[in-house]
Scaffold this motif. Sequence first.
Motif, PDB file in Angstrom:
ATOM      1  N   UNK A  93       0.846  -1.191   0.000  1.00  0.00           N
ATOM      2  CA  UNK A  93       0.000   0.000   0.000  1.00  0.00           C
ATOM      3  C   UNK A  93       0.881   1.240   0.000  1.00  0.00           C
ATOM      4  N   UNK A  94       0.463   2.217  -0.814  1.00  0.00           N
ATOM      5  CA  UNK A  94       1.184   3.486  -0.912  1.00  0.00           C
ATOM      6  C   UNK A  94       0.215   4.647  -0.729  1.00  0.00           C
ATOM      7  N   UNK A  95       0.670   5.667  -0.027  1.00  0.00           N
ATOM      8  CA  UNK A  95      -0.088   6.905   0.047  1.00  0.00           C
ATOM      9  C   UNK A  95       0.118   7.671  -1.256  1.00  0.00           C
ATOM     10  N   UNK A  96      -0.674   8.696  -1.447  1.00  0.00           N
ATOM     11  CA  UNK A  96      -0.545   9.519  -2.649  1.00  0.00           C
ATOM     12  C   UNK A  96       0.879  10.036  -2.781  1.00  0.00           C
ATOM     13  N   UNK A  97       1.374  10.093  -3.984  1.00  0.00           N
ATOM     14  CA  UNK A  97       2.725  10.566  -4.317  1.00  0.00           C
ATOM     15  C   UNK A  97       3.834   9.677  -3.759  1.00  0.00           C
ATOM     16  N   UNK A  98       3.493   8.478  -3.288  1.00  0.00           N
ATOM     17  CA  UNK A  98       4.479   7.520  -2.776  1.00  0.00           C
ATOM     18  C   UNK A  98       5.318   8.086  -1.640  1.00  0.00           C
ATOM     19  N   UNK A  99       4.724   8.990  -0.829  1.00  0.00           N
ATOM     20  CA  UNK A  99       5.451   9.578   0.290  1.00  0.00           C
ATOM     21  C   UNK A  99       5.454   8.683   1.518  1.00  0.00           C
ATOM     22  N   UNK A 100       4.416   7.862   1.691  1.00  0.00           N
ATOM     23  CA  UNK A 100       4.326   6.923   2.803  1.00  0.00           C
ATOM     24  C   UNK A 100       3.946   5.567   2.241  1.00  0.00           C
ATOM     25  N   UNK A 101       4.337   4.514   2.981  1.00  0.00           N
ATOM     26  CA  UNK A 101       4.047   3.167   2.527  1.00  0.00           C
ATOM     27  C   UNK A 101       3.645   2.284   3.693  1.00  0.00           C
ATOM     28  N   UNK A 102       2.913   1.237   3.373  1.00  0.00           N
ATOM     29  CA  UNK A 102       2.570   0.217   4.348  1.00  0.00           C
ATOM     30  C   UNK A 102       3.498  -0.977   4.199  1.00  0.00           C
ATOM     31  N   UNK A 103       3.230  -1.988   5.006  1.00  0.00           N
ATOM     32  CA  UNK A 103       4.011  -3.220   4.884  1.00  0.00           C
ATOM     33  C   UNK A 103       3.688  -3.893   3.565  1.00  0.00           C
ATOM     34  N   UNK A 104       4.662  -4.597   3.044  1.00  0.00           N
ATOM     35  CA  UNK A 104       4.455  -5.235   1.760  1.00  0.00           C
ATOM     36  C   UNK A 104       5.315  -6.469   1.609  1.00  0.00           C
ATOM     37  N   UNK A 105       5.390  -6.924   0.386  1.00  0.00           N
ATOM     38  CA  UNK A 105       6.172  -8.113   0.055  1.00  0.00           C
ATOM     39  C   UNK A 105       6.968  -7.828  -1.219  1.00  0.00           C
ATOM     40  N   UNK A 106       8.203  -8.321  -1.253  1.00  0.00           N
ATOM     41  CA  UNK A 106       9.021  -8.200  -2.454  1.00  0.00           C
ATOM     42  C   UNK A 106       9.257  -9.591  -3.025  1.00  0.00           C
ATOM     43  N   UNK A 107       9.335  -9.656  -4.335  1.00  0.00           N
ATOM     44  CA  UNK A 107       9.529 -10.924  -5.026  1.00  0.00           C
ATOM     45  C   UNK A 107      10.625 -10.787  -6.075  1.00  0.00           C
ATOM     46  N   UNK A 108      11.510 -11.778  -6.127  1.00  0.00           N
ATOM     47  CA  UNK A 108      12.483 -11.828  -7.212  1.00  0.00           C
ATOM     48  C   UNK A 108      11.736 -12.167  -8.497  1.00  0.00           C
ATOM     49  N   UNK A 109      12.401 -12.064  -9.618  1.00  0.00           N
ATOM     50  CA  UNK A 109      11.786 -12.440 -10.894  1.00  0.00           C
ATOM     51  C   UNK A 109      11.326 -13.899 -10.858  1.00  0.00           C
ATOM     52  N   UNK A 110      12.145 -14.764 -10.276  1.00  0.00           N
ATOM     53  CA  UNK A 110      11.810 -16.183 -10.199  1.00  0.00           C
ATOM     54  C   UNK A 110      10.588 -16.410  -9.311  1.00  0.00           C
ATOM     55  N   UNK A 111      10.517 -15.724  -8.175  1.00  0.00           N
ATOM     56  CA  UNK A 111       9.359 -15.854  -7.290  1.00  0.00           C
ATOM     57  C   UNK A 111       8.095 -15.319  -7.944  1.00  0.00           C
ATOM     58  N   UNK A 112       8.215 -14.215  -8.667  1.00  0.00           N
ATOM     59  CA  UNK A 112       7.052 -13.658  -9.383  1.00  0.00           C
ATOM     60  C   UNK A 112       6.552 -14.627 -10.437  1.00  0.00           C
ATOM     61  N   UNK A 113       7.459 -15.278 -11.133  1.00  0.00           N
ATOM     62  CA  UNK A 113       7.078 -16.263 -12.153  1.00  0.00           C
ATOM     63  C   UNK A 113       6.395 -17.467 -11.501  1.00  0.00           C
ATOM     64  N   UNK A 114       6.902 -17.920 -10.356  1.00  0.00           N
ATOM     65  CA  UNK A 114       6.277 -19.039  -9.641  1.00  0.00           C
ATOM     66  C   UNK A 114       4.889 -18.651  -9.155  1.00  0.00           C
ATOM     67  N   UNK A 115       4.721 -17.423  -8.666  1.00  0.00           N
ATOM     68  CA  UNK A 115       3.407 -16.949  -8.230  1.00  0.00           C
ATOM     69  C   UNK A 115       2.440 -16.903  -9.393  1.00  0.00           C
ATOM     70  N   UNK A 116       2.905 -16.430 -10.525  1.00  0.00           N
ATOM     71  CA  UNK A 116       2.074 -16.380 -11.736  1.00  0.00           C
ATOM     72  C   UNK A 116       1.560 -17.767 -12.102  1.00  0.00           C
ATOM     73  N   UNK A 117       2.433 -18.770 -12.022  1.00  0.00           N
ATOM     74  CA  UNK A 117       2.036 -20.139 -12.344  1.00  0.00           C
ATOM     75  C   UNK A 117       1.010 -20.663 -11.348  1.00  0.00           C
ATOM     76  N   UNK A 118       1.186 -20.311 -10.067  1.00  0.00           N
ATOM     77  CA  UNK A 118       0.250 -20.755  -9.036  1.00  0.00           C
ATOM     78  C   UNK A 118      -1.136 -20.124  -9.212  1.00  0.00           C
ATOM     79  N   UNK A 119      -1.155 -18.879  -9.656  1.00  0.00           N
ATOM     80  CA  UNK A 119      -2.441 -18.194  -9.828  1.00  0.00           C
ATOM     81  C   UNK A 119      -3.134 -18.675 -11.082  1.00  0.00           C
TER      82      UNK A 119
END
Length: 68
Positions: free
Chosen positions: A42-68
């Motif tokens: 989650x991001x506030x307007x203008x990306x000045x504040x952010x919430x907790x999130x998750x980061x994914x490598x290219x490989x993890x993103x590809x694995x998530x895509x396959x799972x979905x």
Amino acid sequence: MANIEYEIMEEVGVLSENTRGWRKELNRVSWNGRPAKFDIRDWAENHEKMGKGITLTDEEAEALKKLL
């Protein structure tokens, strides 16, 4: 708490927006000068504040895509 530096390298898309105007976004973000990763959070307007999130490598993103 240490400063965290970030740079949004690519804005991929908005997944949703809440009533306060914060948006859950998928972006490519470089954290502390490291190579960019896919990032969902989650991001506030203008990306000045952010919430907790998750980061994914290219490989993890590809694995998530396959799972979905």
